[in-house]
Design a protein around this motif. Structure first.
Motif, PDB file in Angstrom:
ATOM      1  N   SER A  23      49.043  32.839  44.863  1.00 37.48           N
ATOM      2  CA  SER A  23      47.737  33.421  44.546  1.00 37.48           C
ATOM      3  C   SER A  23      46.858  33.545  45.794  1.00 37.48           C
ATOM      4  O   SER A  23      45.900  34.323  45.804  1.00 37.48           O
ATOM      5  N   ALA A  24      47.200  32.818  46.865  1.00 36.41           N
ATOM      6  CA  ALA A  24      46.413  32.894  48.103  1.00 36.41           C
ATOM      7  C   ALA A  24      46.437  34.290  48.716  1.00 36.41           C
ATOM      8  O   ALA A  24      45.558  34.629  49.515  1.00 36.41           O
ATOM      9  N   MET A  25      47.421  35.106  48.339  1.00 37.34           N
ATOM     10  CA  MET A  25      47.492  36.456  48.921  1.00 37.34           C
ATOM     11  C   MET A  25      46.263  37.297  48.585  1.00 37.34           C
ATOM     12  O   MET A  25      45.939  38.240  49.280  1.00 37.34           O
ATOM     13  N   TRP A  26      45.538  36.941  47.510  1.00 38.46           N
ATOM     14  CA  TRP A  26      44.393  37.725  47.055  1.00 38.46           C
ATOM     15  C   TRP A  26      43.067  37.231  47.622  1.00 38.46           C
ATOM     16  O   TRP A  26      42.010  37.741  47.250  1.00 38.46           O
ATOM     17  N   VAL A  30      39.415  39.081  46.392  1.00 39.93           N
ATOM     18  CA  VAL A  30      38.551  38.503  45.350  1.00 39.93           C
ATOM     19  C   VAL A  30      37.062  38.702  45.633  1.00 39.93           C
ATOM     20  O   VAL A  30      36.320  39.157  44.758  1.00 39.93           O
ATOM     21  N   PRO A  31      36.561  38.409  46.858  1.00 36.98           N
ATOM     22  CA  PRO A  31      35.116  38.583  47.099  1.00 36.98           C
ATOM     23  C   PRO A  31      34.620  40.019  46.939  1.00 36.98           C
ATOM     24  O   PRO A  31      33.446  40.231  46.653  1.00 36.98           O
ATOM     25  N   LEU A  32      35.504  41.007  47.118  1.00 34.74           N
ATOM     26  CA  LEU A  32      35.102  42.404  46.923  1.00 34.74           C
ATOM     27  C   LEU A  32      34.889  42.741  45.449  1.00 34.74           C
ATOM     28  O   LEU A  32      34.104  43.615  45.110  1.00 34.74           O
ATOM     29  N   VAL A  39      37.190  37.956  37.786  1.00 40.41           N
ATOM     30  CA  VAL A  39      38.472  38.018  38.498  1.00 40.41           C
ATOM     31  C   VAL A  39      39.282  36.763  38.178  1.00 40.41           C
ATOM     32  O   VAL A  39      38.886  35.648  38.514  1.00 40.41           O
ATOM     33  N   ILE A  40      40.419  36.974  37.528  1.00 44.83           N
ATOM     34  CA  ILE A  40      41.296  35.870  37.113  1.00 44.83           C
ATOM     35  C   ILE A  40      42.572  35.954  37.947  1.00 44.83           C
ATOM     36  O   ILE A  40      43.251  36.986  37.971  1.00 44.83           O
ATOM     37  N   VAL A  41      42.870  34.854  38.658  1.00 34.16           N
ATOM     38  CA  VAL A  41      44.016  34.836  39.573  1.00 34.16           C
ATOM     39  C   VAL A  41      44.952  33.694  39.191  1.00 34.16           C
ATOM     40  O   VAL A  41      44.753  32.554  39.602  1.00 34.16           O
TER      41      VAL A  41
END
Length: 198
Positions: A23-26, A30-32, A39-41
């Motif tokens: 999930s760190a790839m996003w 996420v802040p955008l 936003v659910i990751v």
């Protein structure tokens, strides 16, 4: 419940990573999105089967009380999960990166929601020819290729990929016009490819 982060308010968007990433790839996308969306990751860990992941996501959405249509954004096998969720229903908008078709083409042809396929032009894992075939199957799709980018545009070129994803979700998922009251995210559009260095 699958471990996940859950930030923001408004219509829900799922960010689904592939089996070779986390999930760190996003983290830069996420802040955008958070100022306008929930936003659910999820973080799937080592589970590899896309159908099992899709079932786990359904359970997660139920536990998080997501009852309305949502957007599904998926990379690699996370894109497989996104396609399965779309075929099952409830997905309003689809965004795919570097994934293969997750079902027979005739099944994917039934999908009518807006879809955005964002590919690295130099993706050697899932070449852009696959994206072109997937785009042909998805009737309401838009395909964009990022020059000089490989398999993970979000990690390799967030300055290009992030605003493109945001703008697509703003217009096609949220249905919001590009008004003056919003803080715009700048996007540079190349009208032609730059000449290679000599």
């Amino acid at each position: 419940m699958i471990p996940c982060s859950d930030e923001g308010e408004g219509p829900a968007v799922l960010l689904l990573h592939g089996s070779e990433s986390s999930s760190a790839m996003w983290k830069e996308l996420v802040p955008l999105l958070v100022p306008w969306m929930r936003v659910i990751v999820p973080d799937f860990g080592d589970s590899a089967d896309a159908r099992d992941r899709a079932a786990a996501v359904r359970e997660l959405l139920e536990e998080l009380q997501v009852t309305e249509e949502f957007a599904a954004v998926g990379h690699d096998s996370g894109g497989d999960v996104a396609q399965i969720l779309a075929l099952e229903g409830g997905v309003k908008t689809l965004v795919l990166f570097g994934c293969k078709p997750a079902a027979p083409i005739e099944e994917l042809e039934r999908l009518e929601m807006p879809a955005f396929l964002l590919w690295g032009e130099d993706d050697e894992i899932v070449p852009h020819a696959v994206a072109e075939g997937l785009s042909d199957a998805l009737d309401a799709s838009t395909l964009a290729l990022i020059p000089g980018c490989g398999h993970s545009p979000i990690e390799e070129d967030i300055a290009t990929a992030g605003p493109l994803v945001y703008e697509f979700l703003r217009a096609r998922f949220l249905g919001r016009s590009h008004g003056h009251s919003e803080e715009p995210i700048p996007i540079e559009v190349l009208t032609q490819r730059p000449e290679p260095p000599r």
